[in-house]
Design a protein around this motif. Structure first.
Motif, PDB file in Angstrom:
ATOM      1  N   UNK A 104       0.847  -1.191   0.000  1.00 13.99           N
ATOM      2  CA  UNK A 104       0.000   0.000   0.000  1.00 13.99           C
ATOM      3  C   UNK A 104       0.882   1.240   0.000  1.00 13.99           C
ATOM      4  N   UNK A 105       0.592   2.227  -0.834  1.00 11.82           N
ATOM      5  CA  UNK A 105       1.400   3.455  -0.862  1.00 11.82           C
ATOM      6  C   UNK A 105       1.453   4.158   0.481  1.00 11.82           C
ATOM      7  N   UNK A 106       0.396   4.061   1.261  1.00 10.74           N
ATOM      8  CA  UNK A 106       0.368   4.723   2.566  1.00 10.74           C
ATOM      9  C   UNK A 106       1.512   4.251   3.446  1.00 10.74           C
ATOM     10  N   UNK A 107       1.703   2.952   3.540  1.00 12.95           N
ATOM     11  CA  UNK A 107       2.744   2.392   4.401  1.00 12.95           C
ATOM     12  C   UNK A 107       4.124   2.872   3.969  1.00 12.95           C
ATOM     13  N   UNK A 108       4.410   2.737   2.684  1.00  9.50           N
ATOM     14  CA  UNK A 108       5.730   3.145   2.192  1.00  9.50           C
ATOM     15  C   UNK A 108       5.977   4.623   2.432  1.00  9.50           C
ATOM     16  N   UNK A 161      -7.653   1.898  14.738  1.00  8.71           N
ATOM     17  CA  UNK A 161      -8.044   3.092  13.980  1.00  8.71           C
ATOM     18  C   UNK A 161      -8.028   2.742  12.499  1.00  8.71           C
ATOM     19  N   UNK A 162      -9.103   3.042  11.790  1.00 10.37           N
ATOM     20  CA  UNK A 162      -9.199   2.715  10.365  1.00 10.37           C
ATOM     21  C   UNK A 162      -8.398   3.713   9.537  1.00 10.37           C
ATOM     22  N   UNK A 163      -7.568   3.186   8.643  1.00 10.53           N
ATOM     23  CA  UNK A 163      -6.731   4.030   7.788  1.00 10.53           C
ATOM     24  C   UNK A 163      -7.255   4.090   6.357  1.00 10.53           C
ATOM     25  N   UNK A 164      -7.663   2.951   5.807  1.00 10.58           N
ATOM     26  CA  UNK A 164      -8.134   2.909   4.426  1.00 10.58           C
ATOM     27  C   UNK A 164      -8.961   1.655   4.197  1.00 10.58           C
ATOM     28  N   UNK A 165      -9.719   1.674   3.097  1.00 14.14           N
ATOM     29  CA  UNK A 165     -10.499   0.515   2.682  1.00 14.14           C
ATOM     30  C   UNK A 165      -9.864  -0.085   1.424  1.00 14.14           C
ATOM     31  N   UNK A 166      -9.754  -1.390   1.402  1.00 15.00           N
ATOM     32  CA  UNK A 166      -9.236  -2.100   0.232  1.00 15.00           C
ATOM     33  C   UNK A 166     -10.284  -3.089  -0.260  1.00 15.00           C
ATOM     34  N   UNK A 167     -10.677  -3.025  -1.520  1.00 12.42           N
ATOM     35  CA  UNK A 167     -11.568  -4.074  -2.037  1.00 12.42           C
ATOM     36  C   UNK A 167     -10.821  -5.402  -2.090  1.00 12.42           C
ATOM     37  N   UNK A 293      -1.649  12.438   9.546  1.00 11.82           N
ATOM     38  CA  UNK A 293      -1.376  13.490   8.549  1.00 11.82           C
ATOM     39  C   UNK A 293      -1.467  12.926   7.137  1.00 11.82           C
ATOM     40  N   UNK A 294      -0.922  11.732   6.937  1.00 15.25           N
ATOM     41  CA  UNK A 294      -0.969  11.098   5.621  1.00 15.25           C
ATOM     42  C   UNK A 294      -2.402  10.752   5.235  1.00 15.25           C
ATOM     43  N   UNK A 295      -3.166  10.242   6.202  1.00 20.04           N
ATOM     44  CA  UNK A 295      -4.565   9.906   5.935  1.00 20.04           C
ATOM     45  C   UNK A 295      -5.358  11.176   5.599  1.00 20.04           C
ATOM     46  N   UNK A 296      -5.103  12.246   6.350  1.00 21.30           N
ATOM     47  CA  UNK A 296      -5.784  13.502   6.108  1.00 21.30           C
ATOM     48  C   UNK A 296      -5.460  14.103   4.754  1.00 21.30           C
TER      49      UNK A 296
END
Length: 303
Positions: A104-108, A161-167, A293-296
């Motif tokens: 996931x791009x968020x993690x990297x 805490x929810x960060x993102x949804x993945x299908x 901050x990244x999620x926002x």
């Protein structure tokens, strides 16, 4: 022996003059002389030779000066380290992540940014399934964890805490009849053999797949189990069955495998950040703030 005694001694040794050393230390000359005499008594060694016109270091004083300087430097470094730790700029932070998280791009993005902003923090990363991560956080052997919905009751001490949804996507052999479709409903998989994580792996996705299949009217036939997603995909390529995985795994390209959308609205999974409820440290808070901050900024939504 106190650090102030060492500072007094070093000042006199460098000035070789009690009055100038006292002025440098912002204390009176008589108290300084008394402290040096007390230090010599404690050490059982004469550090200075004195006369009305000069002050000289003895051999013991010269050797003691080197050690005193090292001790004071270490004390200052310890203070700097403590202040950095208080600001979340130093220490050890232990982070777990599931097998799909690095895709996931968020993690990297978050890990790279954290390393840039906090280079003195020793960031240790541990690839673990969801349930072992949650247990480790509850046992305080892990500070934070990127996990999938556990689908089982978790310790009350752990919060998510929810960060993102993945299908979820269908993983198929390239020559499978369903490969010709753009999207497939889960009920159409009733007669298929499944390749899945073993229950013992503690992966959150396995119980979710079983739940989705039961909601579609059947119990999945698990023909093969594998502990790694890349192995699951490889087994699908080998014709051992089909699988369901988070969409982030589509980045793994392998000959003989294709990915297709699942049309069921419930066929999605969350990426969550787990932490010990009510447990706050500067290190954890700084990382959590960076993730928020990244999620926002919408980074969690990017594929």
């Amino acid at each position: 022996m106190e650090l102030r005694h060492l500072r007094y001694f070093v000042a006199v040794a460098e000035e070789l003059h009690f009055t100038r050393a006292a002025e440098r230390l912002h204390i009176g000359q008589p108290p300084l002389s008394q402290q040096i005499q007390a230090l010599e008594t404690e050490l059982g060694a004469q550090l200075f030779e004195r006369s009305k016109r000069w002050v000289r270091l003895t051999e013991a004083g010269r050797l003691f000066l080197d050690d005193a300087r090292r001790i004071l430097a270490l004390a200052e470094q310890a203070a700097v380290t403590a202040r950095r730790a208080q600001r979340g700029e130093a220490g050890v932070l232990r982070i777990g992540f599931t097998f799909s998280t690095p895709l996931t791009p968020l993690f990297a993005s978050v890990i790279k940014r954290y390393r840039q902003q906090f280079p003195l923090v020793s960031l240790t990363l541990h690839e673990m399934a969801t349930l072992p991560q949650i247990d480790a956080i509850a046992q305080r052997t892990l500070d934070l964890g990127f996990v999938r919905p556990p689908e089982v009751e978790i310790p009350a001490a752990v919060e998510l805490a929810t960060l993102r949804q993945d299908p979820l996507v269908l993983v198929l052999p390239g020559d499978h009849p369903l490969a010709a479709r753009e999207a497939v409903a889960i009920r159409e998989l009733a007669g298929e053999a499944f390749v899945m994580y073993p229950k013992s792996a503690g992966a959150g996705i396995s119980p979710q797949i079983i739940r989705l299949c039961r909601a579609a009217g059947f119990v999945p036939h698990v023909a093969q189990e594998a502990g790694e997603a890349s192995t699951i995909i490889g087994l699908v390529a080998a014709g051992c069955g089909i699988s369901l995985l988070p969409a982030s795994f589509q980045r793994i390209r392998m000959d003989g495998v294709c990915y297709r959308a699942i049309s069921d609205p419930a066929a999605s999974t969350s990426l969550l950040l787990a932490r010990l409820r009510g447990h706050s440290t500067p290190l954890i808070d700084a990382f959590f703030a960076l993730v928020n901050e990244a999620v926002g900024a919408g980074e969690a939504a990017r594929d």
